[in-house]
Design an enzyme around this catalytic site. Structure first.
Site, PDB file in Angstrom:
ATOM      1  CB  CYS A  96       2.830  38.077 -17.645  1.00 41.24           C
ATOM      2  SG  CYS A  96       4.007  37.021 -18.516  1.00 41.24           S
ATOM      3  CG  HIS A 153      -1.274  36.253 -16.791  1.00 41.91           C
ATOM      4  ND1 HIS A 153       0.098  36.305 -16.893  1.00 41.91           N
ATOM      5  CD2 HIS A 153      -1.537  35.492 -15.695  1.00 41.91           C
ATOM      6  CE1 HIS A 153       0.647  35.612 -15.913  1.00 41.91           C
ATOM      7  NE2 HIS A 153      -0.325  35.101 -15.177  1.00 41.91           N
TER       8      HIS A 153
END
Length: 463
Positions: A96, A153
């Site tokens: 990610c 993130h």
């Protein structure tokens, strides 16, 4: 001029002295023409809206138009039919955070120090360095309203919040994943933000992202906007709209699936909910008459977890092989992008910053070193890109792509293994040709070492 106005003008002219009615008709027609010209000029002068949609852990074969036999994705399939479906598009990372860092900066993630996942337990003090120029900052400088509805993130601390990195508006979470219903992250923190403030609310994350995305488009329909929708789906925890919460503050996580739930079925529900979200966003754009001035770009941040599909590719999320980073990607812009195209241009997530900058007329700083290249000619003229090498590094795995050749290096020192594949003949990377083509393998290995040296200064940039 409308027929109603023509009728009204005729009645007025009949009551006026000869000649005056003709003059009035001329003036009315001239004003209508000037208004139409001004409206057309304004449409031409306004740069395109850009909507960037990012799936999470959706594999190359994870939706219908890429061959999935069960997942129903009519809205994404329609986008592909009305635009371009890429067959050789890649995330910069195989997990990610690295992919998102490259996407935001147009640079290999190693340059900004986001080499691996920014974890909920171990990296709460780190994030994307604030001196990096983000795609949102660039679009904002070009006069765009900027918003993010979804997963960030790239930093847990509020100083790394999206609103500190160029976004005017943020609704979503900052960690790698949250409970789809309670919005608790893996380290048992509440993680649901309204701009730079924690502010929880009830709702399924996919539906909440959609709600705020629609509101953002409606609020900014009269100005150019850049909207980033990084979905949580289809990342774990496996939860559909009707699944119970698995996480609560101060409690250990519950079971991964509720009694009677099937993992594959829940995954399909999550993927189809994301597709529904895409459909609602597209419908909003069309309802507001923005379709012909809005580019929608969709792709996934990396390869799949077990429930999604990598299609014919070797490897999954976290892998240096194609399944880890070759992802579905679709671009649609009615009236600008020719519909029904399939493109085999080798492209990557870092290409989107220079692409959007070119479309928006944004000025890139001369001192900025970009690794991405603009895809403008690919999108608007079915063009190609000049040959270039592409690179990946995931843990101890490294890879370089040059044309159809791909070199994969795993391990280090005496345990180092070198494999060479020709993807034109061997997309599944089953046949190692390193011993058959030693010169090719040598040249690619040297280029890979040179690239690693070039990004080495950024690896320790985490603050």
């Amino acid at each position: 001029m409308s027929s109603q106005n023509e009728t009204r003008l005729g009645r007025i002219s009949a009551l006026l002295p000869c000649g005056l009615g003709t003059l009035l008709a001329f003036v009315f027609t001239l004003k209508s023409s000037l208004y139409a010209a001004d409206t057309a000029a304004a449409a031409v002068e306004r740069p395109p809206n850009i909507v960037l949609i990012l799936a999470d852990d959706l594999g190359y074969g994870g939706i219908g138009c890429y061959g999935h036999p069960q997942v129903r994705s009519p809205h994404l399939d329609r986008l592909a039919a009305e635009g371009i479906r890429f067959t050789d598009f890649h995330s910069n990372g195989a997990v990610c955070s690295p992919t998102r860092a490259a996407l935001m900066t147009g640079r290999y993630q190693q340059r900004s120090g986001i080499e691996g996942v920014v974890t909920a337990a171990g990296h709460r003090h780190t994030g994307l360095p604030l001196d990096e120029l983000t795609i949102a900052e660039l679009m904002k400088q070009a006069g765009y309203a900027t918003g993010i509805c979804g997963k960030w993130h790239l930093g847990y601390d509020v100083k790394f919040n999206p609103t500190r990195q160029g976004f005017d508006f943020f609704r979503g979470y900052v960690s790698g994943n949250v409970d789809y219903h309670s919005h608790i992250d893996q380290a048992n923190y509440l993680d649901w933000w309204h701009d730079a403030k924690l502010q929880n609310e009830p709702g399924y994350t996919t539906d909440l992202f959609t709600k705020y995305a629609v509101e953002f488009i409606e609020q900014h329909r009269k100005e150019p906007f850049f909207l980033y929708i990084p979905h949580e789906a289809v990342h774990y925890p496996l939860q559909g709209r009707d699944s119970p919460a698995q996480r609560a503050l101060g409690e250990r996580p519950g079971p991964k699936l509720a009694p009677g739930e099937d993992a594959q079925d829940i995954h399909q529900q999550m993927a189809e909910a994301m597709d529904e979200s895409v459909g609602q966003v597209v419908a909003t754009i069309k309802r507001l008459g923005l379709g012909e001035n809005t580019l929608i770009f969709f792709f996934s941040d990396n390869g799949p977890m077990p429930q999604s599909s990598a299609g014919p590719l070797r490897g999954r999320k976290g892998s240096i092989y194609e399944g880890g980073h070759r992802v579905p990607a679709i671009a649609c812009w009615p009236g600008a992008i020719k519909p029904g195209q399939t493109s085999d241009v080798q492209a990557m997530g870092a290409d989107l910053l220079p692409t959007f900058a070119a479309l928006a007329g944004a000025k890139l700083p001369q001192e900025l070193t970009l690794d991405g290249r603009s895809l403008q000619s690919v999108l608007l003229a079915s063009g190609s890109l000049a040959p270039r090498d592409l690179f990946w590094r995931v843990g101890s795995g490294r890879a370089i792509r040059r044309g159809d050749w791909k070199l994969v290096v795993t391990g280090k020192g005496k345990r180092e293994s070198v494999e060479l594949f020709n993807l034109a003949d061997d997309l599944a990377e089953k046949h190692d040709l390193a011993s058959d083509e030693p010169q090719v393998a040598k040249e690619l290995r040297e280029a890979l070492r040179a690239w690693e040296a070039s990004v080495a200064s950024g690896v320790e940039r985490r603050t």
